[in-house]
Enzyme design. Structure first.
Site, short mmCIF file in Angstrom:
data_model
loop_
_atom_site.label_atom_id
_atom_site.label_comp_id
_atom_site.label_asym_id
_atom_site.label_seq_id
_atom_site.Cartn_x
_atom_site.Cartn_y
_atom_site.Cartn_z
N ASP A 17 0.88 -1.17 0.00
CA ASP A 17 0.00 0.00 0.00
C ASP A 17 0.92 1.22 0.00
O ASP A 17 1.68 1.43 0.95
CB ASP A 17 -0.86 -0.04 1.27
CG ASP A 17 -1.74 1.17 1.43
OD1 ASP A 17 -1.56 2.17 0.69
OD2 ASP A 17 -2.62 1.13 2.30
N VAL A 40 -6.12 4.77 -5.50
CA VAL A 40 -4.96 5.22 -4.73
C VAL A 40 -5.12 6.70 -4.33
O VAL A 40 -4.70 7.12 -3.25
CB VAL A 40 -3.65 4.94 -5.52
CG1 VAL A 40 -3.48 5.82 -6.72
CG2 VAL A 40 -2.45 5.01 -4.61
N ASP A 41 -5.77 7.47 -5.17
CA ASP A 41 -6.04 8.89 -4.90
C ASP A 41 -6.86 9.04 -3.61
O ASP A 41 -6.52 9.83 -2.71
CB ASP A 41 -6.80 9.45 -6.11
CG ASP A 41 -6.91 10.96 -6.10
OD1 ASP A 41 -6.21 11.61 -5.31
OD2 ASP A 41 -7.70 11.48 -6.93
N TYR A 134 -8.75 4.07 -14.80
CA TYR A 134 -8.48 4.59 -16.15
C TYR A 134 -8.16 3.51 -17.18
O TYR A 134 -7.89 3.81 -18.34
CB TYR A 134 -7.37 5.66 -16.10
CG TYR A 134 -7.82 7.00 -15.55
CD1 TYR A 134 -9.14 7.22 -15.19
CD2 TYR A 134 -6.92 8.05 -15.39
CE1 TYR A 134 -9.56 8.45 -14.68
CE2 TYR A 134 -7.33 9.28 -14.91
CZ TYR A 134 -8.64 9.47 -14.54
OH TYR A 134 -9.04 10.71 -14.05
#
Ligand code: AR6
Length: 182
Positions: A17, A40-41, A134
């Site tokens: 992570d 992750v953002d 994405y």
């Protein structure tokens, strides 16, 4: 999977992570709004706290009122993260860039590394940009990211260590099957 090193030990491939990395900078796979999101953002903004989001808001206001363009990178503090800084970059949404996906993904890596070097940062960790929401195919992304990183390291020696953090063991294995680091 045990961790793997490439290019004289400067590149480390591991599963983990990224918000737990104690390092000069971690890279965020952001979107152009820079205000957080999923993947992750979301994890970085959650763990890093309001300071990061505030700094992003200020960057939007002063430098990028219409959003950060795909491929570009900006830097904020690390807030409550173990990392000192966060470099936010916007990966390409796969298949929406008129054939320029690979060039834009390479820009993310190159511009993030340049920004780190400009700030005299020596160690940086990347997630696998664009390969989640994405939709960038992971094998193709491995080729693009590894080429961009290798090119950068051939031109400058400011950066001592680049960690490539994969969120799962299969993702790390896929990278190891497709990269161009050795
Ligand atoms: N540490 C390391 N890698 C992670 C973590 C983590 N904590 N969490 C996810 N990944 P994504 P994108 C991996 O979707 O494709 C967001 O909503 C994940 O398994 O985070 O560039 C943004 O706000 C995948 O391999 O980023 C944008 O709107 C990789 O990180 C959009 O998603 C990237 O997945 C950006 O999409």
């Amino acid at each position: 999977m045990t961790e793997k090193r490439f290019l004289d030990g400067k590149i480390l491939v591991k599963v983990g992570d990224i918000t737990e990395e104690k390092i000069d900078a971690i890279v965020n796979a952001a979107n152009s709004a820079l205000l957080g999101g999923g993947g992750v953002d979301g994890a970085i903004h959650r763990r890093g706290g309001a300071k990061i989001t505030e700094e992003c808001r200020e960057i939007r206001r002063t430098a990028f009122p219409h959003g950060l363009p795909t491929g570009k990178a900006v830097i904020t503090s690390g807030g409550n993260l173990p990392a000192r800084f966060v470099i936010h970059t916007v990966g390409p949404v796969y298949g929406t860039n008129g054939g320029k996906d690979a060039a834009l993904l390479a820009d993310c890596y190159k511009n993030s590394l340049e920004l780190a070097a400009e700030n005299n940062l020596r160690t940086i960790a990347f997630p696998s940009i664009s390969t989640g929401v994405y939709d960038y195919p992971k094998g193709e992304a491995a080729k693009v990211s590894s080429n961009a990183i290798r090119d950068f390291l051939s031109k400058t020696d400011v950066i001592n260590e680049i960690r490539l953090i994969f969120f799962s063991e299969p993702d790390a294995r896929l990278f190891l099957e497709h990269h161009n680091l050795s």
